[in-house]
Design a protein around this motif. Structure first.
Motif, short mmCIF file in Angstrom:
data_model
loop_
_atom_site.label_atom_id
_atom_site.label_comp_id
_atom_site.label_asym_id
_atom_site.label_seq_id
_atom_site.Cartn_x
_atom_site.Cartn_y
_atom_site.Cartn_z
N GLN A 16 -63.50 100.51 -16.69
CA GLN A 16 -64.43 100.29 -15.60
C GLN A 16 -65.85 100.32 -16.14
O GLN A 16 -66.20 101.16 -16.97
CB GLN A 16 -64.26 101.36 -14.52
CG GLN A 16 -65.03 101.05 -13.27
CD GLN A 16 -64.64 101.95 -12.11
OE1 GLN A 16 -63.90 102.90 -12.28
NE2 GLN A 16 -65.13 101.64 -10.93
N GLY A 19 -68.97 99.51 -11.81
CA GLY A 19 -68.22 99.30 -10.58
C GLY A 19 -67.19 98.19 -10.64
O GLY A 19 -66.51 97.93 -9.66
N GLU A 20 -67.06 97.50 -11.75
CA GLU A 20 -66.08 96.43 -11.92
C GLU A 20 -65.01 96.88 -12.91
O GLU A 20 -65.26 97.70 -13.79
CB GLU A 20 -66.74 95.16 -12.47
CG GLU A 20 -67.71 94.49 -11.52
CD GLU A 20 -67.01 93.71 -10.43
OE1 GLU A 20 -67.52 93.74 -9.30
OE2 GLU A 20 -65.97 93.09 -10.70
N GLU A 33 -63.59 90.08 -15.60
CA GLU A 33 -63.82 91.21 -14.70
C GLU A 33 -63.23 90.91 -13.34
O GLU A 33 -62.92 89.78 -13.01
CB GLU A 33 -65.30 91.53 -14.59
CG GLU A 33 -66.12 90.42 -13.99
CD GLU A 33 -67.59 90.76 -13.91
OE1 GLU A 33 -68.20 90.35 -12.91
OE2 GLU A 33 -68.12 91.41 -14.81
N GLY A 34 -63.07 91.97 -12.55
CA GLY A 34 -62.55 91.82 -11.20
C GLY A 34 -62.81 93.08 -10.41
O GLY A 34 -63.17 94.12 -10.97
N GLU A 35 -62.59 92.99 -9.12
CA GLU A 35 -62.80 94.14 -8.25
C GLU A 35 -61.65 95.14 -8.35
O GLU A 35 -61.80 96.30 -7.98
CB GLU A 35 -62.97 93.68 -6.80
CG GLU A 35 -64.24 92.90 -6.58
CD GLU A 35 -64.42 92.47 -5.13
OE1 GLU A 35 -63.55 92.80 -4.29
OE2 GLU A 35 -65.41 91.79 -4.86
N SER A 36 -60.50 94.68 -8.85
CA SER A 36 -59.34 95.54 -9.03
C SER A 36 -58.73 95.22 -10.40
O SER A 36 -59.06 94.20 -11.02
CB SER A 36 -58.30 95.30 -7.94
OG SER A 36 -57.75 94.00 -8.07
N GLU A 37 -57.81 96.08 -10.81
CA GLU A 37 -57.13 95.85 -12.09
C GLU A 37 -56.36 94.52 -12.03
O GLU A 37 -56.39 93.74 -12.98
CB GLU A 37 -56.18 97.01 -12.37
CG GLU A 37 -55.51 96.93 -13.71
CD GLU A 37 -54.65 98.15 -14.00
OE1 GLU A 37 -53.50 97.95 -14.43
OE2 GLU A 37 -55.14 99.28 -13.81
N SER A 39 -56.94 91.83 -10.16
CA SER A 39 -57.81 90.65 -10.18
C SER A 39 -58.44 90.45 -11.55
O SER A 39 -58.60 89.32 -12.00
CB SER A 39 -58.88 90.72 -9.09
OG SER A 39 -59.78 91.76 -9.32
N ALA A 40 -58.75 91.53 -12.25
CA ALA A 40 -59.30 91.41 -13.61
C ALA A 40 -58.27 90.80 -14.54
O ALA A 40 -58.58 89.92 -15.34
CB ALA A 40 -59.76 92.77 -14.12
#
Length: 79
Positions: A16, A19-20, A33-37, A39-40
Motif C-alpha cells: 500500500q 492509500g492505493e 495500482e488499484g483501490e483494492s488488491e 483491482s491492482a
C-alpha cells in the motif's frame, strides 16, 4: 490467425502506498495500482499482457523481461 497460450510464473509484490494498493511484477518491472488488491492485480495483468503483446508484435522480445530494482526484487527469497 494462430493463437499461442503460455503459462509462466511472475513474482508480484503487493503493498500500500498513498492509500492505493500497488501490484509490482518484479521480473518485468511493471507496476499497477488499484483501490483494492483485486483491482491492482487485474490492472497489472492487463499491463503485462499489453507489454508482452507489444514486444512480440514489434520483434522486441528483449523488452519483456526487465528486473525491478534490487530494493524490490531483494524482498523475495532466492531459489
Amino acid at each position: 490467425m494462430d493463437v499461442c497460450q503460455y503459462e509462466f510464473p511472475i513474482r508480484v509484490l503487493l503493498y500500500q502506498e498513498d492509500g492505493e494498493i500497488i501490484a509490482h511484477a518484479i521480473d518485468l518491472d511493471i507496476v499497477a495500482e488499484g483501490e483494492s488488491e483485486e483491482s491492482a492485480k487485474k490492472n497489472l495483468r492487463q499491463l503485462i499482457e499489453n507489454q508482452i503483446s507489444f514486444a512480440i508484435q514489434n520483434g522486441e522480445e528483449h523488452l519483456i523481461w526487465r528486473k525491478a530494482p534490487q530494493e524490490y526484487s531483494g524482498l523475495f527469497p532466492s531459489g
